[in-house]
Design an enzyme around this catalytic site. Structure first.
Site, PDB file in Angstrom:
ATOM      1  N   GLY B  71       0.805  -1.220   0.000  1.00 39.59           N
ATOM      2  CA  GLY B  71       0.000   0.000   0.000  1.00 39.59           C
ATOM      3  C   GLY B  71       0.837   1.268   0.000  1.00 39.59           C
ATOM      4  CG  ASN B 151      -5.642   3.940   8.706  1.00 37.23           C
ATOM      5  OD1 ASN B 151      -6.015   4.939   8.085  1.00 37.23           O
ATOM      6  ND2 ASN B 151      -4.634   3.963   9.534  1.00 37.23           N
ATOM      7  CD  GLN B 179      -7.465  -0.668   6.986  1.00 41.43           C
ATOM      8  OE1 GLN B 179      -8.153  -1.612   7.363  1.00 41.43           O
ATOM      9  NE2 GLN B 179      -6.197  -0.531   7.339  1.00 41.43           N
ATOM     10  CB  ALA B 200      -1.317  -9.169  -0.517  1.00 43.10           C
ATOM     11  CG  HIS B 201      -0.178  -6.811   5.036  1.00 41.15           C
ATOM     12  ND1 HIS B 201      -0.403  -6.435   6.337  1.00 41.15           N
ATOM     13  CD2 HIS B 201       0.140  -5.685   4.379  1.00 41.15           C
ATOM     14  CE1 HIS B 201      -0.214  -5.142   6.453  1.00 41.15           C
ATOM     15  NE2 HIS B 201       0.113  -4.650   5.278  1.00 41.15           N
ATOM     16  CB  THR B 237      13.360  -9.759  -9.791  1.00 41.49           C
ATOM     17  OG1 THR B 237      14.560  -9.520 -10.515  1.00 41.49           O
ATOM     18  CG2 THR B 237      12.953 -11.214  -9.915  1.00 41.49           C
ATOM     19  CB  CYS B 325       1.398   7.432  25.141  1.00 38.67           C
ATOM     20  SG  CYS B 325       1.336   8.973  26.028  1.00 38.67           S
TER      21      CYS B 325
END
Lengths: 124, 389
Positions: B71, B151, B179, B200-201, B237, B325
């Site tokens: 992304g 997100n 998302q 993809a993840h 590649t 934080c």
């Protein structure tokens, strides 16, 4: 984000001296909710010795752990000795803090100074 | 201790089917997709099959899909590539104030190069205003980029309507669909899109692979220079196994899409209601209905997010926060501040994002554990005491 040390997590999990002291001899109030950390430190002083100390903190894990640690470090100490405790000493006692969290130890040191200042103001 | 993962917006576990599909491309079918011989050909044909799958899912042509590393690369590709290729036409870009850093940071970079960027403000739910958008457009505007769903707070933007405005004005329109891709139907023609980023993840595929959709005829500069891969637009590649895994993940997502959406919405709403009804002084961030099926974002007053996340983690529950934080910078989330939330509430936010393996018992467990944690932290909070008086 760096991970917290085991000691930080231990203090975060079981904070020492959390709460308030009724009729304290000094109260320190530092930080602001805008920055995300607010610390309040209450001290009871007898014959120039800090006999009791408690804290209330709004903040992250490190803020809670440093609050807890400074109460342990100052309890039973003479006021002038307690003032010598630096933020680094608090961080070291916790096995170190991630760099981005060092400001929490500064806040703890400032909270103590502010509480002692308040104590002096009240007693003179 | 049982562990409950409720951070699917951060990443998802790869589906075992995805791993199975990828596996041969590390070993016996290890060829370079650019090689002429049979090893190369079998790798290339697997890449092209995945490209077709992604294109079909988007209602696009295979040649309009460029595989990237994810992304962030796709977003950088669009902003820098469109800006550079269209600078003779204009130097103005429009984005929303709640974009991901993979959009805002490249924009900051472009501003240093002399481009002008308008950051569209959002309303209290996080929605952009179409009239604001129309007003922001000038004859120098070359790109509008508004994320499909946010997100952090899950708000879903009126992409189709924004795209219509962009189309009428002949301005390139991009959406960061990281998302939503694989979770909601996304059709590039129906949504009037020229460019779209996905990864993809976030849909049970592998990390390190994503795609950029570029409508045919769009002027965009190549992102990496080198070999002639991806139609000369993205050298390097090809990540054959990753691309194959991505393709398989998209197929699986397509099979589950509507059913999974319904299931997640019901769990999501149970969690939202449970938090708001059982813990005082909490609020929902984002829009109640125009919302990702899996996103719950709440602010808990008087306490801070990181300390909640850590306490939940100690109970086996993984979620996230927009508190300063929890990051290396000391400002809370720009998304929550853009909603008009005071700093204290922005620091006290919690995000739970549900997914394919989330079960109702897990939601029940969160609802059992969270009030205790809030109680413990509030009892230590100086703000809670002040407010009670």
């Amino acid at each position: 984000m760096q991970n917290y040390s085991e000691k930080v997590m231990e203090h975060f999990r079981n904070p020492r001296n959390a709460g308030e002291i009724k009729n304290p001899d000094g109260v320190g109030h530092v930080g602001s909710s805008v920055c995300g950390d607010v610390m309040e430190l209450y001290i009871k002083v007898k014959d120039n010795v800090i006999t009791d100390v408690k804290f209330k903190t709004f903040g992250c894990g490190a803020a809670i752990a440093t609050s807890s640690m400074i109460t342990e470090l100052v309890k039973g100490k003479r006021v002038n000795e307690a003032l010598k405790i630096s933020n680094r000493a608090v961080a070291e006692a916790l096995g170190g803090l991630p760099p981005a969290k060092m400001h929490c130890s500064v806040l703890a040191e400032e909270a103590l100074k502010s509480a002692v200042e308040d104590y002096h103001k009240r007693s003179f | 201790m049982k562990r409950i993962y409720l951070d699917y917006a951060a990443t998802t576990p790869a589906d075992p089917e995805v791993i199975k599909a990828m596996s041969p491309y590390f070993t016996e079918r290890f060829g370079n997709a650019s090689s002429l011989h049979s090893f190369g050909r079998e790798a290339r044909s697997a890449v092209e099959q995945a490209r077709k799958t992604v294109a079909l899912f988007l209602g696009a042509k295979p040649e309009e899909i460029i595989f990237t590393s994810g992304g962030t690369e796709s977003n950088n590709f669009v902003l820098k590539g469109i800006a550079d290729a269209n600078k003779s036409k204009g130097n103005h870009l429009i984005i929303s104030a709640i974009e991901h850093h993979a959009i805002t940071k490249p924009c900051k970079f472009l501003e240093k190069q002399g481009f002008k960027v308008t950051y569209l403000k959002v309303d209290r739910y996080g929605l952009v205003d179409l009239q604001d958008l129309k007003r922001a457009i000038t004859d120098k505007t070359i790109l509008i980029s508004v994320m499909h769903a946010n997100n952090e707070i899950g708000v879903i933007q009126p992409i189709k309507e924004i795209g219509k405005i962009a189309k009428e004005q002949e301005i390139h329109f991009h959406t960061d669909a990281v998302q939503t891709f694989g979770h909601l139907p996304v059709n590039v023609d129906q949504l009037n899109l020229d460019l779209l980023s996905c990864s993809a993840h976030k849909l049970y595929g592998p990390k390190g692979v994503g795609a950029l959709y570029v409508r045919e005829g769009t002027k965009i500069l190549p992102f990496m220079h080198g070999g002639d891969q991806e139609n000369d637009r993205r050298a390097s590649t090809r990540n054959v196994a990753g691309i194959v895994g991505f393709g398989r993940a998209v197929e699986l997502a397509g099979e589950k899409i509507g059913r999974e959406e319904k299931r997640l919405i019901s769990l999501r709403d149970k969690l939202i209601r449970g938090v708001l009804d059982n813990i005082g002084r909490t609020r929902l961030n984002g829009h109640p209905a125009k919302r990702l099926p899996n996103n719950v974002n709440v602010s808990v007053k008087y306490i801070e997010g990181e300390s909640m996340v850590l306490n939940l983690d100690l109970e086996g529950i993984a979620c996230s926060t927009g508190s300063a934080c929890a990051s290396s910078i000391l400002d809370p989330s720009h998304v929550l501040l853009a909603l008009g939330l005071p700093h204290e509430l922005a620091h006290g936010s919690l995000r739970f994002t549900l997914g394919r393996y989330t079960k109702e018992e897990e939601i029940n467990y969160v609802l059992e554990v969270l009030p205790k944690i809030v109680g413990k932290l509030r009892s230590m909070s100086p703000l809670y005491k002040t407010k009670k008086k």
